[in-house]
Design a protein around this motif. Structure first.
Motif, mmCIF file in Angstrom:
data_model
loop_
_atom_site.group_PDB
_atom_site.id
_atom_site.type_symbol
_atom_site.label_atom_id
_atom_site.label_comp_id
_atom_site.label_asym_id
_atom_site.label_seq_id
_atom_site.Cartn_x
_atom_site.Cartn_y
_atom_site.Cartn_z
ATOM 1 N N UNK A 264 28.202 42.232 -43.983
ATOM 2 C CA UNK A 264 27.369 42.373 -42.784
ATOM 3 C C UNK A 264 25.891 42.521 -43.106
ATOM 4 N N UNK A 265 25.553 42.736 -44.380
ATOM 5 C CA UNK A 265 24.147 42.806 -44.788
ATOM 6 C C UNK A 265 23.597 41.434 -45.181
ATOM 7 N N UNK A 266 24.454 40.460 -45.304
ATOM 8 C CA UNK A 266 24.057 39.192 -45.923
ATOM 9 C C UNK A 266 23.356 38.249 -44.954
ATOM 10 N N UNK A 267 22.513 37.404 -45.518
ATOM 11 C CA UNK A 267 21.828 36.382 -44.734
ATOM 12 C C UNK A 267 22.847 35.411 -44.150
ATOM 13 N N UNK A 268 23.910 35.124 -44.889
ATOM 14 C CA UNK A 268 24.957 34.247 -44.408
ATOM 15 C C UNK A 268 25.586 34.805 -43.131
ATOM 16 N N UNK A 269 25.832 36.119 -43.117
ATOM 17 C CA UNK A 269 26.434 36.743 -41.941
ATOM 18 C C UNK A 269 25.536 36.597 -40.723
ATOM 19 N N UNK A 270 24.242 36.764 -40.927
ATOM 20 C CA UNK A 270 23.305 36.629 -39.812
ATOM 21 C C UNK A 270 23.306 35.202 -39.273
ATOM 22 N N UNK A 271 23.351 34.224 -40.159
ATOM 23 C CA UNK A 271 23.395 32.828 -39.738
ATOM 24 C C UNK A 271 24.653 32.531 -38.941
ATOM 25 N N UNK A 272 25.794 32.999 -39.436
ATOM 26 C CA UNK A 272 27.068 32.762 -38.752
ATOM 27 C C UNK A 272 27.057 33.446 -37.388
ATOM 28 N N UNK A 287 37.848 40.047 -44.508
ATOM 29 C CA UNK A 287 37.324 40.703 -45.713
ATOM 30 C C UNK A 287 38.403 41.552 -46.382
ATOM 31 N N UNK A 288 38.290 41.754 -47.706
ATOM 32 C CA UNK A 288 39.181 42.702 -48.377
ATOM 33 C C UNK A 288 39.081 44.069 -47.703
ATOM 34 N N UNK A 289 40.161 44.828 -47.729
ATOM 35 C CA UNK A 289 40.244 46.089 -46.974
ATOM 36 C C UNK A 289 39.071 47.029 -47.226
ATOM 37 N N UNK A 290 38.734 47.249 -48.491
ATOM 38 C CA UNK A 290 37.657 48.200 -48.809
ATOM 39 C C UNK A 290 36.310 47.716 -48.282
ATOM 40 N N UNK A 291 36.042 46.404 -48.422
ATOM 41 C CA UNK A 291 34.762 45.859 -47.943
ATOM 42 C C UNK A 291 34.719 45.864 -46.424
ATOM 43 N N UNK A 292 35.870 45.588 -45.793
ATOM 44 C CA UNK A 292 35.920 45.600 -44.329
ATOM 45 C C UNK A 292 35.666 47.004 -43.800
ATOM 46 N N UNK A 293 36.263 48.015 -44.443
ATOM 47 C CA UNK A 293 36.044 49.394 -44.025
ATOM 48 C C UNK A 293 34.574 49.772 -44.151
ATOM 49 N N UNK A 294 33.957 49.342 -45.250
ATOM 50 C CA UNK A 294 32.532 49.624 -45.449
ATOM 51 C C UNK A 294 31.688 48.911 -44.397
ATOM 52 N N UNK A 295 32.062 47.675 -44.053
ATOM 53 C CA UNK A 295 31.328 46.899 -43.049
ATOM 54 C C UNK A 295 31.395 47.576 -41.689
ATOM 55 N N UNK A 296 32.607 48.027 -41.290
ATOM 56 C CA UNK A 296 32.766 48.693 -40.010
ATOM 57 C C UNK A 296 31.998 50.010 -39.977
ATOM 58 N N UNK A 297 31.977 50.711 -41.098
ATOM 59 C CA UNK A 297 31.241 51.971 -41.177
ATOM 60 C C UNK A 297 29.748 51.725 -40.976
ATOM 61 N N UNK A 298 29.215 50.663 -41.601
ATOM 62 C CA UNK A 298 27.796 50.338 -41.464
ATOM 63 C C UNK A 298 27.468 49.935 -40.033
ATOM 64 N N UNK A 299 28.337 49.137 -39.420
ATOM 65 C CA UNK A 299 28.105 48.705 -38.042
ATOM 66 C C UNK A 299 28.178 49.887 -37.081
#
Length: 339
Positions: A264-272, A287-299
């Motif tokens: 969710x921090x990536x330029x690719x994500x913003x483009x999509x 996303x892999x479970x750990x990365x998805x959990x981190x992404x949801x936490x950041x959001x």
């Protein structure tokens, strides 16, 4: 990492000096003791005087007309997470900017390879940021601000004898609204112009429109990415690939500081997200479970309400997707997440 590039000024008359902009960038120094002040720097030198910046930019304008900007302004704003990764260290930020300007030079499409030594630029670190209208905190506090403004108008009307209402009751209502506003700093409602807390280091860069030899133009806002035309029988390359630059800027930071960037921090994500919010959610779900959990936490921390994502196929209403898209965009613009 949020990077914004803009012209010298609005409108079509660019005959003015860079002096006013340099003066604007010196505003923090006026408030700080000498030991806390930040000077301009370029690719090889620190502590460059403001007057030298003005002279160098203003005198590097050969054959530019009134419709050509003398310079471009670039703002590089790392997220709080990125600043934490470098301990908010100004020296590391200078190191990054110097690496970034190599990426900037490499993003020009020219017959001859553009190198960083071809770029005339001056950068300056600022340590404070203030809240603006696009920030999530301001937008979510706005209903309270509107009611408070209306009540203050009633108080003025009472004081002028135009309205007969219990003024103490109105004052208590204002106090309640001030307290109930969702976003506060040190017990005070966040308003436009208030300084943000936490790590806020960011960099302003002044880049001359002309190359360092004052010979040819280098515009990062060219309408072309990688265009080729024929002039006098010779193939001419022109353009600036902003996508390439933004991606390279991100990779340079990650490589330089061994930074583990979440999706969710990536330029690719913003483009999509811009082009296909439904695909954005699908990629988030995959996303892999750990990365998805981190992404949801950041959001979540950024105040973005993410819809429940089915484990099979993402099927969401258009309004829900647009609400998600708007929420993420507000978080991006406010620097809450580093997309």
């Amino acid at each position: 990492m949020y990077i914004a590039i803009s012209k010298q000024s609005q409108g079509e008359n660019f005959s003015g000096s860079v002096r006013d902009f340099v003066k604007y960038l010196e505003k923090e120094n006026e408030e700080n003791n000498l030991g806390l002040q930040e000077s301009f720097f370029d690719q090889y030198n620190d502590n460059i005087p403001a007057e030298e910046v003005i002279a160098q930019i203003d005198n590097n304008t050969s054959k530019l007309n009134k419709k050509d900007p003398k310079f471009y302004s670039m703002v590089v704003s790392p997220s709080q997470r990125e600043l934490k990764a470098i301990n908010n260290d100004p020296e590391k930020l200078r190191q990054y900017i110097r690496a970034l300007m190599n990426d900037y030079a490499a993003s020009f499409h020219r017959n001859e390879v553009v190198k960083v030594d071809d770029i005339k630029y001056y950068a300056k670190i600022e340590k404070e940021r203030t809240f603006k209208g696009t920030d999530r905190e301001i937008q979510e506090n706005q209903p309270y601000a509107t009611k408070i403004l209306k009540l203050k108008k009633e108080i003025r009307a009472i004081e002028n004898g135009e309205l007969k209402v219990n003024i103490n009751r109105i004052k208590k209502e204002i106090e309640r609204l001030e307290t109930d506003a969702p976003h506060q700093i040190n017990g005070k409602r966040i308003v436009r112009g208030m300084k943000k807390d936490g790590m806020q280091n960011h960099v302003h860069i002044i880049v001359s429109h002309k190359d360092a030899t004052n010979t040819f133009k280098l515009s990062p806002l060219s309408q072309h990415k990688e265009n080729e035309t024929i002039l006098n029988g010779k193939k001419i390359k022109q353009g600036f690939n902003r996508d390439k630059f933004y991606k390279a800027a991100e990779k340079t930071f990650d490589k330089t500081f061994n930074y583990k960037r979440n999706f969710v921090e990536s330029y690719m994500a913003r483009n999509v997200l811009d082009k296909d919010p439904k695909r954005f959610l699908g990629m988030l779900a995959g996303l892999p479970t750990s990365e998805k959990q981190a992404a949801f936490k950041m959001l979540f921390k950024a105040g973005v309400k993410v819809p429940i994502i089915p484990t099979n196929k993402v099927q969401l209403a258009y309004k829900t997707l647009m609400k998600l898209k708007k929420g993420v965009e507000v978080a991006i613009n406010s620097g809450s997440i580093g997309v």
